[in-house]
Design an enzyme around this catalytic site. Sequence first.
Site, PDB file in Angstrom:
ATOM      1  N   HIS A 244       0.806  -1.234   0.000  1.00 43.23           N
ATOM      2  CA  HIS A 244       0.000   0.000   0.000  1.00 43.23           C
ATOM      3  C   HIS A 244       0.831   1.273   0.000  1.00 43.23           C
ATOM      4  O   HIS A 244       0.472   2.245  -0.641  1.00 43.23           O
ATOM      5  CB  HIS A 244      -1.001  -0.002   1.165  1.00 43.23           C
ATOM      6  CG  HIS A 244      -0.372   0.117   2.523  1.00 43.23           C
ATOM      7  ND1 HIS A 244       0.280  -0.927   3.128  1.00 43.23           N
ATOM      8  CD2 HIS A 244      -0.280   1.156   3.377  1.00 43.23           C
ATOM      9  CE1 HIS A 244       0.732  -0.536   4.316  1.00 43.23           C
ATOM     10  NE2 HIS A 244       0.409   0.731   4.482  1.00 43.23           N
ATOM     11  N   ASP A 245       1.947   1.264   0.739  1.00 45.98           N
ATOM     12  CA  ASP A 245       2.749   2.489   0.857  1.00 45.98           C
ATOM     13  C   ASP A 245       4.026   2.445   0.032  1.00 45.98           C
ATOM     14  O   ASP A 245       4.956   3.198   0.314  1.00 45.98           O
ATOM     15  CB  ASP A 245       3.111   2.717   2.332  1.00 45.98           C
ATOM     16  CG  ASP A 245       2.088   3.581   3.050  1.00 45.98           C
ATOM     17  OD1 ASP A 245       1.271   4.238   2.373  1.00 45.98           O
ATOM     18  OD2 ASP A 245       2.119   3.605   4.298  1.00 45.98           O
ATOM     19  N   LYS A 248       5.904   5.485  -0.918  1.00 44.84           N
ATOM     20  CA  LYS A 248       6.703   6.298   0.009  1.00 44.84           C
ATOM     21  C   LYS A 248       8.186   6.245  -0.341  1.00 44.84           C
ATOM     22  O   LYS A 248       8.986   7.038   0.162  1.00 44.84           O
ATOM     23  CB  LYS A 248       6.480   5.860   1.455  1.00 44.84           C
ATOM     24  CG  LYS A 248       5.181   6.396   2.021  1.00 44.84           C
ATOM     25  CD  LYS A 248       5.043   6.047   3.490  1.00 44.84           C
ATOM     26  CE  LYS A 248       3.728   6.599   4.045  1.00 44.84           C
ATOM     27  NZ  LYS A 248       3.438   6.025   5.368  1.00 44.84           N
ATOM     28  N   HIS A 300      -6.020   5.928   0.982  1.00 47.02           N
ATOM     29  CA  HIS A 300      -6.291   7.154   1.755  1.00 47.02           C
ATOM     30  C   HIS A 300      -7.551   7.869   1.292  1.00 47.02           C
ATOM     31  O   HIS A 300      -7.807   9.011   1.687  1.00 47.02           O
ATOM     32  CB  HIS A 300      -5.093   8.111   1.713  1.00 47.02           C
ATOM     33  CG  HIS A 300      -3.926   7.630   2.518  1.00 47.02           C
ATOM     34  ND1 HIS A 300      -3.964   7.522   3.888  1.00 47.02           N
ATOM     35  CD2 HIS A 300      -2.691   7.191   2.140  1.00 47.02           C
ATOM     36  CE1 HIS A 300      -2.795   7.043   4.328  1.00 47.02           C
ATOM     37  NE2 HIS A 300      -2.009   6.833   3.282  1.00 47.02           N
TER      38      HIS A 300
HETATM   39  P1  C2E Z   1       0.857   6.518   8.658  1.00 45.31           P
HETATM   40  O1  C2E Z   1       1.683   6.951   9.808  1.00 45.31           O
HETATM   41  O2  C2E Z   1       0.896   5.090   8.314  1.00 45.31           O
HETATM   42  O3  C2E Z   1      -0.632   6.919   8.936  1.00 45.31           O
HETATM   43  C1  C2E Z   1      -1.657   6.388   8.173  1.00 45.31           C
HETATM   44  C2  C2E Z   1      -2.952   7.080   8.448  1.00 45.31           C
HETATM   45  O4  C2E Z   1      -3.331   6.901   9.807  1.00 45.31           O
HETATM   46  C3  C2E Z   1      -2.912   8.599   8.275  1.00 45.31           C
HETATM   47  O5  C2E Z   1      -3.035   8.957   6.942  1.00 45.31           O
HETATM   48  C4  C2E Z   1      -4.136   8.985   9.080  1.00 45.31           C
HETATM   49  O6  C2E Z   1      -5.318   8.725   8.350  1.00 45.31           O
HETATM   50  C5  C2E Z   1      -4.098   8.022  10.251  1.00 45.31           C
HETATM   51  N1  C2E Z   1      -3.453   8.685  11.385  1.00 45.31           N
HETATM   52  C6  C2E Z   1      -2.153   8.606  11.749  1.00 45.31           C
HETATM   53  N2  C2E Z   1      -1.933   9.349  12.858  1.00 45.31           N
HETATM   54  C7  C2E Z   1      -3.115   9.881  13.196  1.00 45.31           C
HETATM   55  C8  C2E Z   1      -3.554  10.737  14.275  1.00 45.31           C
HETATM   56  O7  C2E Z   1      -2.781  11.157  15.137  1.00 45.31           O
HETATM   57  N3  C2E Z   1      -4.872  11.065  14.315  1.00 45.31           N
HETATM   58  C9  C2E Z   1      -5.752  10.611  13.387  1.00 45.31           C
HETATM   59  N4  C2E Z   1      -7.051  10.978  13.504  1.00 45.31           N
HETATM   60  N5  C2E Z   1      -5.379   9.833  12.345  1.00 45.31           N
HETATM   61  C10 C2E Z   1      -4.087   9.464  12.267  1.00 45.31           C
HETATM   62  P2  C2E Z   1      -2.505  10.382   6.478  1.00 45.31           P
HETATM   63  O8  C2E Z   1      -2.864  11.423   7.471  1.00 45.31           O
HETATM   64  O9  C2E Z   1      -2.978  10.562   5.094  1.00 45.31           O
HETATM   65  O10 C2E Z   1      -0.962  10.228   6.509  1.00 45.31           O
HETATM   66  C11 C2E Z   1      -0.297   9.366   5.606  1.00 45.31           C
HETATM   67  C12 C2E Z   1       1.137   9.210   5.985  1.00 45.31           C
HETATM   68  O11 C2E Z   1       1.757  10.521   6.027  1.00 45.31           O
HETATM   69  C13 C2E Z   1       1.339   8.683   7.383  1.00 45.31           C
HETATM   70  O12 C2E Z   1       1.265   7.287   7.339  1.00 45.31           O
HETATM   71  C14 C2E Z   1       2.734   9.204   7.690  1.00 45.31           C
HETATM   72  O13 C2E Z   1       3.725   8.460   7.037  1.00 45.31           O
HETATM   73  C15 C2E Z   1       2.708  10.567   7.065  1.00 45.31           C
HETATM   74  N6  C2E Z   1       2.271  11.605   8.034  1.00 45.31           N
HETATM   75  C16 C2E Z   1       1.025  12.031   8.270  1.00 45.31           C
HETATM   76  N7  C2E Z   1       1.017  13.014   9.214  1.00 45.31           N
HETATM   77  C17 C2E Z   1       2.303  13.182   9.602  1.00 45.31           C
HETATM   78  C18 C2E Z   1       2.957  14.059  10.559  1.00 45.31           C
HETATM   79  O14 C2E Z   1       2.334  14.873  11.252  1.00 45.31           O
HETATM   80  N8  C2E Z   1       4.314  13.962  10.641  1.00 45.31           N
HETATM   81  C19 C2E Z   1       5.029  13.083   9.880  1.00 45.31           C
HETATM   82  N9  C2E Z   1       6.344  13.044  10.033  1.00 45.31           N
HETATM   83  N10 C2E Z   1       4.455  12.247   8.972  1.00 45.31           N
HETATM   84  C20 C2E Z   1       3.104  12.296   8.834  1.00 45.31           C
HETATM   85  C1  SIN Z   2       3.893   3.681   7.607  1.00 46.08           C
HETATM   86  O1  SIN Z   2       4.277   2.762   8.300  1.00 46.08           O
HETATM   87  O2  SIN Z   2       2.902   3.585   6.875  1.00 46.08           O
HETATM   88  C2  SIN Z   2       4.648   4.978   7.584  1.00 46.08           C
HETATM   89  C3  SIN Z   2       5.040   5.449   8.921  1.00 46.08           C
HETATM   90  C4  SIN Z   2       6.444   6.010   8.925  1.00 46.08           C
HETATM   91  O3  SIN Z   2       7.187   5.843   7.953  1.00 46.08           O
HETATM   92  O4  SIN Z   2       6.811   6.591   9.945  1.00 46.08           O
HETATM   93 FE    FE Z   3      -0.287   5.486   2.970  1.00 44.99          FE
END
Ligand code: C2E
Ligand code: SIN
Ligand code: FE
Length: 384
Positions: A244-245, A248, A300
């Site tokens: 899925h990712d 990245k 997403h």
């Molecule tokens: P990820 O870490 O695998 O997160 C996948 C999805 O989980 C996020 O998609 C979001 O829908 C949900 N999610 C993660 N953390 C939270 C949270 O604290 N609250 C809520 N309500 N939902 C959460 P999203 O937002 O489209 O982000 C996709 C990817 O972008 C994330 O994958 C991560 O790799 C990155 N990302 C998103 N926000 C941040 C951030 O604030 N800082 C950093 N460094 N990376 C981010």
């Molecule tokens: C993920 O596991 O989908 C991304 C989270 C990260 O790279 O920190």
């Molecule tokens: Fe993703």
Amino acid sequence: MNKSDLSKIIEVGLLLSSERNLEKLFDKILKTSREVANADAGSLYIKKAHQLEFISSQNETLEKRFKIDGNRLFKPFPLALTRENIAGYVCLTGEILKIKDVYHLPKDTPYSFFKSFDNRFEYRSKSMLVLPLTDRDGHVIGVLQLINAKDENGETVSFHDNAVKALSTLASFAAISLKNAMLSQNVKDAHLSTIYRLVNAAEYRDPDTAYHLERMSNYSRIIAEQLGYDDEFLEVLLYASPMHDIGKLGTPDRILLKPGRLTVDERSIMEKHTIIGADILKNPDNDLISMGRSIAMTHHERWDGKGYPEGIKGEEIPIEGRISALADVFDALSVKRVYKEAWPLEKVVALIREERGQQFCPYVVDAFFKGYEEIQQVYSKFKE
Ligand code: C2E
Ligand code: SIN
Ligand code: FE
Ligand code: SIN
């Protein structure tokens, strides 16, 4: 063996040889051999290097008494491969044992019966028929143990000589089917492990997310199973969702590994991982890549249409995208990420409930809750 026994055995042989799913094959072997011998209980052991592994059991009496299936009574466990226990003896000698009463073995018997299971469950093992599962090269690959033959009145009796004959034919079918299924399971495990390694390497993740792919793909499979999809779909989904990712790979580390929140610009770069993923997996030449591409593109998107990259909504989002969206977020929230701490499960579950029909497809959320017990098992298994 009479003609109807023989045709029954051939039918069973065909049934077994078409089963590639190991768990289901274990069940079918036990069920059909218990039927043929009219046995109350049965266990299956597989030879692994220098051990014998107890892998599956059925026990009608105890299943009725505790209202659960036999495998919940007992987890798989390794047994010493020696002639001192019954299964080990059969595995090492290749002999068929027909025992009248395991509590009263003749004095010079080389093996003994261990009563720990009986004592624990107040069960009385009496008659036993124990057969080696021998492959075509003559190697014993496992042992089939049938316990307590029953007569018409449900009384425990000795195993009939006819049953011994029928069962030894059935055991050879079972051995071949088991060997084939174990081979194809090995290939599948190797394949999945390759996918996990490649995707992990490609995405160059921090150690926080080491088991993210294992968990997320298993959550997806569990949800799809609860939705009623067939084994083939479940398998393709299990293999495709780790991709899925994959996009990245094209997201800069300064964004991916940033400890804090993303700026608006960083966020729009990060959102491109969906389109980049779909591009990496373009022109799919098989179902697996095709589903991987669909998931990369749509994981997403949101049920209410407020997701990215296309903002499609409801059933316009393919089911694999709706499933992986929930599995992905459940995992992102329930474990630590570079930019956030792990949330307690109650809080994650509350969010999922709240987002039913908004971020997430309502049926997918319902399936998630139906499978929640199994989801928690995966969560604990791959806890970092
Ligand atoms: P990820 O870490 O695998 O997160 C996948 C999805 O989980 C996020 O998609 C979001 O829908 C949900 N999610 C993660 N953390 C939270 C949270 O604290 N609250 C809520 N309500 N939902 C959460 P999203 O937002 O489209 O982000 C996709 C990817 O972008 C994330 O994958 C991560 O790799 C990155 N990302 C998103 N926000 C941040 C951030 O604030 N800082 C950093 N460094 N990376 C981010
Ligand atoms: C993920 O596991 O989908 C991304 C989270 C990260 O790279 O920190
Ligand atoms: Fe993703
Ligand atoms: C794309 O890969 O550019 C989008 C095609 C799609 O909607 O799957």
